[in-house]
Design a protein around this motif. Sequence first.
Motif, PDB file in Angstrom:
ATOM      1  N   ASP A   1       0.837  -1.199   0.000  1.00 17.27           N
ATOM      2  CA  ASP A   1       0.000   0.000   0.000  1.00 17.27           C
ATOM      3  C   ASP A   1       0.873   1.250   0.000  1.00 17.27           C
ATOM      4  OD1 ASP A   1       0.969   0.174   2.606  1.00 17.27           O
ATOM      5  OD2 ASP A   1      -0.937  -0.337   3.545  1.00 17.27           O
ATOM      6  N   HIS A   2       0.237   2.374   0.246  1.00 13.82           N
ATOM      7  CA  HIS A   2       0.942   3.658   0.226  1.00 13.82           C
ATOM      8  C   HIS A   2       2.171   3.655   1.139  1.00 13.82           C
ATOM      9  CE1 HIS A   2       1.581   7.945  -0.103  1.00 13.82           C
ATOM     10  NE2 HIS A   2       1.605   8.013   1.223  1.00 13.82           N
ATOM     11  N   ASP A   3       2.058   3.021   2.296  1.00 14.41           N
ATOM     12  CA  ASP A   3       3.161   3.009   3.261  1.00 14.41           C
ATOM     13  C   ASP A   3       4.338   2.138   2.829  1.00 14.41           C
ATOM     14  OD1 ASP A   3       1.775   4.697   4.976  1.00 14.41           O
ATOM     15  OD2 ASP A   3       0.905   3.044   6.125  1.00 14.41           O
TER      16      ASP A   3
ATOM     17  N   ALA B   1       4.795   0.874  -0.590  1.00 13.32           N
ATOM     18  CA  ALA B   1       5.023   0.842  -2.036  1.00 13.32           C
ATOM     19  C   ALA B   1       6.425   1.290  -2.431  1.00 13.32           C
ATOM     20  CB  ALA B   1       3.975   1.703  -2.753  1.00 13.32           C
ATOM     21  N   SER B   2       6.949   2.307  -1.782  1.00 11.43           N
ATOM     22  CA  SER B   2       8.269   2.819  -2.185  1.00 11.43           C
ATOM     23  C   SER B   2       9.361   1.771  -1.968  1.00 11.43           C
ATOM     24  CB  SER B   2       8.601   4.116  -1.459  1.00 11.43           C
ATOM     25  OG  SER B   2       8.648   3.907  -0.057  1.00 11.43           O
TER      26      SER B   2
ATOM     27  N   ASP C   1      -3.446  -1.707  -2.592  1.00 14.21           N
ATOM     28  CA  ASP C   1      -4.210  -0.546  -3.016  1.00 14.21           C
ATOM     29  C   ASP C   1      -3.654  -0.020  -4.339  1.00 14.21           C
ATOM     30  OD1 ASP C   1      -1.914   0.923  -2.381  1.00 14.21           O
ATOM     31  OD2 ASP C   1      -2.837   2.030  -0.729  1.00 14.21           O
ATOM     32  N   SER C   2      -4.103   1.143  -4.746  1.00  9.95           N
ATOM     33  CA  SER C   2      -3.677   1.695  -6.034  1.00  9.95           C
ATOM     34  C   SER C   2      -2.171   1.947  -6.083  1.00  9.95           C
ATOM     35  CB  SER C   2      -4.441   2.982  -6.352  1.00  9.95           C
ATOM     36  OG  SER C   2      -4.213   3.961  -5.358  1.00  9.95           O
ATOM     37  N   SER C   3      -1.564   2.258  -4.944  1.00 11.42           N
ATOM     38  CA  SER C   3      -0.111   2.442  -4.903  1.00 11.42           C
ATOM     39  C   SER C   3       0.600   1.136  -5.239  1.00 11.42           C
ATOM     40  CB  SER C   3       0.341   2.915  -3.521  1.00 11.42           C
ATOM     41  OG  SER C   3      -0.245   4.148  -3.195  1.00 11.42           O
TER      42      SER C   3
ATOM     43  N   THR D   1       0.326   0.465  -8.921  1.00  7.78           N
ATOM     44  CA  THR D   1       1.278   1.330  -9.627  1.00  7.78           C
ATOM     45  C   THR D   1       2.688   0.750  -9.560  1.00  7.78           C
ATOM     46  OG1 THR D   1      -0.085   3.265  -9.167  1.00  7.78           O
ATOM     47  CG2 THR D   1       2.209   3.676  -9.730  1.00  7.78           C
TER      48      THR D   1
END
Length: 118
Positions: free
Chosen positions: A24-26, A28-29, A57-59, A62
Amino acid sequence: MSELSVTTRSGPNGPVVEVAGELDHDTASEVRALLSGLELRPGTQLVVDLTALTFCDSSGITVLLAARNHVLAAQAGMALSGVPDRVQRVFRILGLDQVFVTYPTVEDAVAAWPQQTE
């Protein structure tokens, strides 16, 4: 904070990356950096094993798309394995089932290579 575990190993056709937990956003990087840093040679195969993925999620989607772009730039191939039903459903809704090659297991993805190329 999201829980994530990522392991990389060598497979017979190229790297196998196992993603477990929440993509997720947390997180993804971290996954993006790992996948984009993989050294791929033309004709190799990256398999991303999502069997233990609990949330995406969308992250996360991506990140998978960015990994696909990295793979294509290297003239390699990519397969996803063990995609959870809820993620597979999102792929179908977004048309990503036409973008990603998926297999039930890592072994199935490896066995299909090089018959299935991008």
